[in-house]
Design a protein around this motif. Structure first.
Motif, PDB file in Angstrom:
ATOM      1  N   ILE A  69      -4.896 -12.898  -3.949  1.00 52.30           N
ATOM      2  CA  ILE A  69      -5.283 -12.154  -5.150  1.00 52.30           C
ATOM      3  C   ILE A  69      -4.162 -12.192  -6.194  1.00 52.30           C
ATOM      4  N   LEU A 121      -5.207  -4.176 -10.580  1.00 57.31           N
ATOM      5  CA  LEU A 121      -5.676  -3.541  -9.344  1.00 57.31           C
ATOM      6  C   LEU A 121      -4.712  -2.539  -8.716  1.00 57.31           C
ATOM      7  N   LEU A 131      -2.766  -2.812  -6.106  1.00 54.21           N
ATOM      8  CA  LEU A 131      -3.066  -2.817  -4.666  1.00 54.21           C
ATOM      9  C   LEU A 131      -1.919  -2.281  -3.813  1.00 54.21           C
ATOM     10  N   ASP A 187      -7.259  -0.455  -1.150  1.00 55.90           N
ATOM     11  CA  ASP A 187      -8.715  -0.647  -1.048  1.00 55.90           C
ATOM     12  C   ASP A 187      -9.372  -0.780  -2.431  1.00 55.90           C
ATOM     13  N   ASN A 196     -10.635  -2.892  -4.454  1.00 57.04           N
ATOM     14  CA  ASN A 196     -11.111  -4.269  -4.553  1.00 57.04           C
ATOM     15  C   ASN A 196     -12.319  -4.394  -5.478  1.00 57.04           C
TER      16      ASN A 196
END
Length: 138
Positions: free
Chosen positions: A5, A20, A22, A27, A29
């Motif tokens: 990603i 995002l 992350l 999570d 996504n």
């Protein structure tokens, strides 16, 4: 070759991982439609803005419902659709220039400013509202 990603580019200067967070929300996504929406925002708003003010930092981009609740986002937030980002210019002296550019951009749906950062949204499938509120976030 394995692609992660972190390797996915939405445009020349913006990556999917920037949207995002992350590391903090593993999570968080997106679906392919969310990625398409974020790509639209990068190409139509963020890349042109970067040409004017230089590098832009994304504080918050896509949020799944859990992350949106954790950060206090509204229930109908465009962040949930991949159609919004909270951003700031790398150079704080460029903030007003960024606001001025985005308020006149034809693709701006919503522009709300806070102290040194702003919320920008886009509407890939509808006519942008061009809703601007300077000083919205105190």
């Amino acid at each position: 070759m394995n692609t992660t990603i972190n390797d996915v580019r939405l445009s020349s200067h913006f990556s999917l991982s920037e949207f995002l967070n992350l590391e903090k929300y593993p999570d968080n996504n997106p679906t392919m439609q969310h990625v398409v929406n974020m790509t639209y925002g990068c190409l139509m708003l963020l890349e042109p803005a970067r040409q004017v003010v230089g590098p832009i930092i994304i504080n918050s981009g896509f949020r799944n419902p859990r992350v949106n609740t954790l950060v206090g986002g509204v229930k109908n937030s465009q962040h949930l659709l991949g159609q919004a980002a909270d951003i700031r210019p790398k150079d704080p002296h460029q903030f007003q220039r960024l606001v001025n550019f985005l308020r006149t951009c034809e693709h701006t749906d919503q522009l709300l400013t806070g102290p040194g950062w702003l919320h920008i949204s886009w509407a890939p499938f509808t006519t942008p509202r061009h809703y601007v509120r300077v000083g919205y976030y105190k």
